[in-house]
Motif scaffolding. Sequence first.
Motif, PDB file in Angstrom:
ATOM      1  N   GLY A 235       0.799  -1.214   0.000  1.00 13.18           N
ATOM      2  CA  GLY A 235       0.000   0.000   0.000  1.00 13.18           C
ATOM      3  C   GLY A 235       0.834   1.267   0.000  1.00 13.18           C
ATOM      4  O   GLY A 235       0.382   2.322  -0.462  1.00 13.18           O
ATOM      5  N   ARG A 236       2.056   1.167   0.495  1.00 11.11           N
ATOM      6  CA  ARG A 236       2.927   2.352   0.534  1.00 11.11           C
ATOM      7  C   ARG A 236       3.419   2.752  -0.852  1.00 11.11           C
ATOM      8  O   ARG A 236       3.922   3.855  -1.056  1.00 11.11           O
ATOM      9  N   LEU A 237       3.269   1.848  -1.841  1.00 15.68           N
ATOM     10  CA  LEU A 237       3.717   2.156  -3.196  1.00 15.68           C
ATOM     11  C   LEU A 237       2.674   2.932  -4.001  1.00 15.68           C
ATOM     12  O   LEU A 237       2.994   3.568  -4.995  1.00 15.68           O
ATOM     13  N   THR A 238       1.433   2.887  -3.545  1.00 14.88           N
ATOM     14  CA  THR A 238       0.291   3.300  -4.361  1.00 14.88           C
ATOM     15  C   THR A 238       0.477   4.615  -5.088  1.00 14.88           C
ATOM     16  O   THR A 238       0.340   4.692  -6.315  1.00 14.88           O
ATOM     17  N   ALA A 239       0.780   5.655  -4.381  1.00 10.56           N
ATOM     18  CA  ALA A 239       0.780   6.989  -4.992  1.00 10.56           C
ATOM     19  C   ALA A 239       2.071   7.299  -5.750  1.00 10.56           C
ATOM     20  O   ALA A 239       2.090   8.203  -6.572  1.00 10.56           O
ATOM     21  N   ARG A 240       3.124   6.566  -5.475  1.00  9.64           N
ATOM     22  CA  ARG A 240       4.428   6.969  -5.991  1.00  9.64           C
ATOM     23  C   ARG A 240       4.956   6.074  -7.110  1.00  9.64           C
ATOM     24  O   ARG A 240       5.857   6.472  -7.840  1.00  9.64           O
ATOM     25  N   ALA A 241       4.398   4.870  -7.253  1.00 11.84           N
ATOM     26  CA  ALA A 241       5.035   3.885  -8.121  1.00 11.84           C
ATOM     27  C   ALA A 241       4.436   3.843  -9.520  1.00 11.84           C
ATOM     28  O   ALA A 241       3.235   4.002  -9.705  1.00 11.84           O
ATOM     29  N   ALA A 242       5.319   3.642 -10.497  1.00 11.75           N
ATOM     30  CA  ALA A 242       4.900   3.333 -11.872  1.00 11.75           C
ATOM     31  C   ALA A 242       5.313   1.900 -12.139  1.00 11.75           C
ATOM     32  O   ALA A 242       6.501   1.561 -12.043  1.00 11.75           O
ATOM     33  N   GLY A 253       6.434 -10.254 -14.933  1.00  6.98           N
ATOM     34  CA  GLY A 253       6.913  -9.529 -13.764  1.00  6.98           C
ATOM     35  C   GLY A 253       6.705  -8.040 -13.960  1.00  6.98           C
ATOM     36  O   GLY A 253       6.095  -7.606 -14.944  1.00  6.98           O
ATOM     37  N   LEU A 254       7.213  -7.261 -13.030  1.00  7.73           N
ATOM     38  CA  LEU A 254       7.026  -5.814 -13.076  1.00  7.73           C
ATOM     39  C   LEU A 254       8.346  -5.102 -12.820  1.00  7.73           C
ATOM     40  O   LEU A 254       9.122  -5.499 -11.941  1.00  7.73           O
ATOM     41  N   ARG A 255       8.578  -4.048 -13.594  1.00 10.47           N
ATOM     42  CA  ARG A 255       9.683  -3.131 -13.327  1.00 10.47           C
ATOM     43  C   ARG A 255       9.061  -1.915 -12.651  1.00 10.47           C
ATOM     44  O   ARG A 255       8.113  -1.325 -13.176  1.00 10.47           O
ATOM     45  N   ILE A 256       9.584  -1.549 -11.494  1.00 11.36           N
ATOM     46  CA  ILE A 256       8.973  -0.484 -10.697  1.00 11.36           C
ATOM     47  C   ILE A 256       9.855   0.754 -10.696  1.00 11.36           C
ATOM     48  O   ILE A 256      11.059   0.673 -10.418  1.00 11.36           O
ATOM     49  N   LYS A 257       9.240   1.878 -11.030  1.00 17.05           N
ATOM     50  CA  LYS A 257       9.936   3.151 -10.990  1.00 17.05           C
ATOM     51  C   LYS A 257       9.275   4.060  -9.951  1.00 17.05           C
ATOM     52  O   LYS A 257       8.052   4.102  -9.842  1.00 17.05           O
ATOM     53  N   LEU A 258      10.104   4.767  -9.205  1.00 16.58           N
ATOM     54  CA  LEU A 258       9.621   5.763  -8.247  1.00 16.58           C
ATOM     55  C   LEU A 258      10.178   7.120  -8.664  1.00 16.58           C
ATOM     56  O   LEU A 258      11.382   7.251  -8.885  1.00 16.58           O
ATOM     57  N   THR A 259       9.298   8.084  -8.783  1.00 17.31           N
ATOM     58  CA  THR A 259       9.664   9.433  -9.240  1.00 17.31           C
ATOM     59  C   THR A 259      10.511   9.377 -10.511  1.00 17.31           C
ATOM     60  O   THR A 259      11.490  10.106 -10.657  1.00 17.31           O
TER      61      THR A 259
END
Length: 298
Positions: A235-242, A253-259
């Motif tokens: 849940g902490r990823l919700t607003a920030r993650a792409a 799978g998923l590649r995760i980007k923040l900002t």
Amino acid sequence: MNEGAPAHERMDPATEVFVAHRNLLFTVAYEMLGSAADAEDVLQETWLRWTGVDLESVRDQRAFLVRIATREALTRLRTLRRRKESYAGPWLPEPLLTAPDVAEDVELADSVSMAMLLVLETLAPTERAVFVLREVFDLGYDEIAGAVGKTPAAVRQIAHRARNHVAARRPRGNSSPAEARDALDAFRRAVETGDVQRLLDVLAPDVVLLTDGGGVVRAALAPVVGADRVTGVLGRLTARAALQPVQINGQPGLRIKLTGEADSVLAVRIDNGLITGLYAVRNPEKLARIDLETAVSR
């Protein structure tokens, strides 16, 4: 193969053979080590030893190269096991960005999956080598014996023991590629929208989240177990993650980007349509080649 190339561009016979089998050798080393960087080092050592071989004396060049690579990987594997003992938090294999067609080879995709590599981590070095060479690459017991320095009879016993060990720990149920994609899509939408109930619907009650930060970036130092606890972390990823869908180790799978910056790679284990394992690799050293598609083969 190189007849039409200028003389200065033609490969010598040793190089031709090595290049022809390079992807195979990389896959053998990677499945034994769980590290692309170390697998590349094994390839370099294999190449150096191969250049000193009299090719005319080699009856089966593929088997000979696999034997060299296996011996080099075994030496490195024992060193890596000591290094992992002092690793900060959970250790996860280095993720590979793989081509979509890898998933079409079900046995290959399963053998390089994050879930299977973690199962292989529970084997002793020689057991791991024997299992990989026999079950994944279908080498004969005589060939494997030459690679691991055991008799064929001993290799048969090791193979039987390793096969039983893996069978007891491998994924509980089968999911088709379509089911895996559907489960991951539902997971991604739930995380992106912050839909807790949708997230709980796709997670198994006993789901386990492992995060590998290598002591370099923030990560949980122990497994996070249970759908409620895992949902709280995600849940902490919700607003920030792409979250970008990719093929990781032959699986969705998923590649995760923040900002806008690459943060982590998330691989999943799916049993009977539910996510039972989440493997988040955040250690920057393990993400160095995640934008480069890696060729694996049998």
